[in-house]
Design a protein around this motif. Sequence first.
Motif, mmCIF file in Angstrom:
data_model
loop_
_atom_site.group_PDB
_atom_site.id
_atom_site.type_symbol
_atom_site.label_atom_id
_atom_site.label_comp_id
_atom_site.label_asym_id
_atom_site.label_seq_id
_atom_site.Cartn_x
_atom_site.Cartn_y
_atom_site.Cartn_z
ATOM 1 N N TYR A 109 0.858 -1.190 0.000
ATOM 2 C CA TYR A 109 0.000 0.000 0.000
ATOM 3 C C TYR A 109 0.888 1.231 0.000
ATOM 4 N N THR A 294 -2.716 11.212 5.462
ATOM 5 C CA THR A 294 -3.892 11.146 4.601
ATOM 6 C C THR A 294 -4.085 9.756 4.019
ATOM 7 N N ASN A 295 -3.009 9.148 3.528
ATOM 8 C CA ASN A 295 -3.128 7.829 2.916
ATOM 9 C C ASN A 295 -3.435 6.722 3.919
ATOM 10 N N LYS A 297 -5.219 7.081 6.615
ATOM 11 C CA LYS A 297 -6.639 7.209 7.006
ATOM 12 C C LYS A 297 -7.546 6.425 6.068
ATOM 13 N N LYS A 298 -7.141 6.274 4.831
ATOM 14 C CA LYS A 298 -7.980 5.600 3.827
ATOM 15 C C LYS A 298 -8.118 4.108 4.098
#
Length: 302
Positions: A109, A294-295, A297-298
């Motif tokens: 990821y 931010t990434n 949190k996804k």
Amino acid sequence: MFLEIYKLGKRIYDLSNWREMHRFVVFMARVLLNFSAIGKLYNWFKDDEQRFSILEKNPFLIEQATRAFFYAGSRLEERVSLICNHIELLQSRFQSEWGKRLAAYDSCYKIWKSKEEDINWYAQLTMEPGQRKEGLLSVMMLLDGNPLYQIIFWLDKDKNGDASMWIGAMQGPNMEDARDIIKDITKRSYRYRTKNLILYMTMAVARALKVKHIYAVSNEGYYAMNHARRDRKLKTDFGEFWEEAGGHKTEDARFYEVPLIEPRKTMEEVPTRKRAVYRKRFAFQDDVDDQIGTNMKKILRG
């Protein structure tokens, strides 16, 4: 149950290779000698549908419990507890599908990407079976798909029961032109050393996971001695590096505690001639924090 573990072992080792066959025999011997503990671990996976699906994709989790992995002097009961706590923390932190995929070693990821258009430089959460001696997940920095630096870790509770990240290894590049590549990357990060950058990224991941502490192996705690040359001098002095990053020794000589946030100089502490570079470096670091936050949190639970 023994037959089921036997079948897992056949998936771990290539039995057409005599060396792998020998490893398989040793694995099964260790299972027999520690059948009560290994059987409980296997049943722990089997008692939960998601956990069992992880084990079916990643049989190495049973092998890791049988071998003296993760850190120097690890005991069987510690490794069993470590593996269970890591999986449970992944299940509690990550959305169901991503917790399963990252634990099964079958996914990566992307958590950060350079904004410079002339370079394919990025970082991801992933794990490769070949790194399983030192951990269960890694933050890996890559250039054009080739690993530059990575920190291998696991999640576990500390002696006070706090959810924590434990760093088992830090590895650098293994390529012919590594020196030139690292020199270029250091310029692009405004003279920020690449090994400091991979730790900075790992800290950002730890904060996103809401762990309370980061612990890192010392020279005494490192599982292998591949950080030492043949003359026994260290390629990387872990203790010195963790202390430079603001870390300190713990009661257990095998581990340092490293801060969740890297200490940052104020502009008043920076010599005037270097302030322009530091401003750019700090802006670069802030972008790393923002992108990773931010990434992550996804794929994390709300």
